[in-house]
Design an enzyme around this catalytic site. Structure first.
Site, PDB file in Angstrom:
ATOM      1  CE  LYS A 112      -4.281  -2.028   1.453  1.00 35.77           C
ATOM      2  NZ  LYS A 112      -5.516  -1.996   2.203  1.00 35.77           N
ATOM      3  CE  LYS A 194      -6.639  -8.971   0.163  1.00 31.64           C
ATOM      4  NZ  LYS A 194      -7.903  -8.638   0.743  1.00 31.64           N
ATOM      5  CE  LYS A 197     -13.857  -4.458   2.659  1.00 33.17           C
ATOM      6  NZ  LYS A 197     -13.487  -3.951   3.974  1.00 33.17           N
TER       7      LYS A 197
END
Ligand code: ATP
Ligand code: LTN
Length: 329
Positions: A112, A194, A197
């Site tokens: 991130k 994966k 969201k």
């Protein structure tokens, strides 16, 4: 003996079938025989800037989804993280015991922050806040998806490290709980990543509140392979294996039985059937969600949960402050 169970989901919208099959389903299974606390981790969500109005709506959405999938406030404590100040307080105490080196190795932080000098410090400290969430309630068991394994290990390391310095009875050392099937649902457009969201392509995921048309489009367009065989083989057939997993957990049919059932049958029919199974599983959740989200009781449920969570947290915080020699009250 009943165990203390704790877990959390971020209020970041788009709760998808990966979150459901990896985590929320476990939450529901565990609540009958354990002492469960389920949190909406809004402090985690602000590690990436959020519009306050949207954040508030997302918090209520996750709370309503918790109830819609079957969590019962009579059995489990359901609350919002920032309503209990112990989370932030314990996070600070743990930060003073966490090494910058170990936090730099967290893969989620590396993904991130992308090595940016201007990544928020909160993103770096995120796993320590997660450890605080868990240790604040003397939790024994933490049901989560596979992607959280590294964070659970860090939580255990921190608990053991503090126990060694301040006494064995400071923290309960928790264990992660991962499902055999569903612990890592992959993205529909890229079965090597994966389901997430935050992925840009909405067809990469099926959100719990998606309508039937969107569910159909995402499944029919999902990436498979060209050999036409419906067989579970994670290495060579990750797309088909992912669809088989989703089919199996929603229908309750073992993967081996599905392989037999679809022998000699093409991907088209298989995908069409999976659309039916998935839509059938999500329709009642969607319906309950609409009712709960519009009812006036949701806020009261969360306020009551916060009160109960705060009581449990204060027991641990008093012990921890005392062990560290903090405060004089
Ligand atoms: P993002 O994908 O944007 O990083 P997230 O979905 O991982 O967000 P959370 O909402 O905090 O973030 O996750 C809630 C729970 O869902 C966690 O227990 C997590 O491990 C689990 N989970 C997330 N993605 C998957 C997935 N693809 N398969 C199985 N479980 C998952
Ligand atoms: N880090 C988790 C969400 C999370 C959590 C927790 C899960 C925050 N605090 C405590 C279990 C227990 C995530 O990103 N999926």
């Amino acid at each position: 003996m009943t165990k203390r169970v704790f877990s959390g989901v971020q209020p970041t919208g788009n709760i998808h079938i990966g979150n459901y099959l990896g985590a929320l389903k476990q939450f529901v299974q565990l609540q009958d025989d354990n002492d469960c606390i389920y949190c909406i981790v809004d402090l985690h969500a602000i590690t990436v800037p959020k519009d306050p109005k949207i954040l508030r709506e997302n918090i209520l959405d996750v709370a309503a989804l918790y109830l819609a999938v079957g969590l019962d406030p009579e059995k489990s404590i359901i609350f919002v993280q920032s309503d209990v100040s112990g989370h932030a307080e314990l996070a600070w105490i743990l930060m003073c015991n966490a090494y910058t080196g170990e936090l730099s190795r967290m893969t989620q932080f590396k993904d991130k922050s992308r090595n940016s000098e201007s990544a928020p410090t909160g993103l770096f400290a995120y796993p320590v806040l997660m450890a605080a969430d868990i240790l604040l309630y003397d939790s024994d068991v933490v049901p989560v998806g596979n992607d959280q394994k590294q964070h659970i290990e860090l939580t255990r390391d921190l608990a053991i490290r503090v126990n060694n310095k301040y006494g064995d009875d400071t923290f309960v050392v928790p264990e992660g709980r991962f499902l055999k099937e569903g612990a890592r649902i992959m993205a529909l457009d890229d079965p090597t990543a994966k389901m997430s969201k935050s992925a840009e392509n909405p067809l990469s995921r099926i959100s719990l509140l998606d309508d039937d048309a969107k569910i159909k489009k995402a499944i029919m367009k999902s990436t498979t392979d060209s050999d036409g065989l419906i067989r579970f083989d994670l290495e060579n057939k990750p797309g088909v294996s992912n669809l088989l997993t989703i089919y199996s957990v929603f229908s309750g049919t073992p993967i081996a039985d599905l392989e037999k059932q679809y022998e000699g049958i093409g991907y088209g029919t298989f995908k069409n059937d999976l659309v039916e199974v998935t839509s059938g599983a999500l329709a009642p959740i969607r319906k309950r969600f609409e009712e709960i989200r519009l009812s006036g009781e949701l806020i009261d449920t969360l306020k009551d949960g916060a009160e109960r969570a705060n009581e449990a947290a204060e027991i641990v915080m008093r012990r921890v402050r005392n062990k560290f020699g903090l405060g004089v009250r």
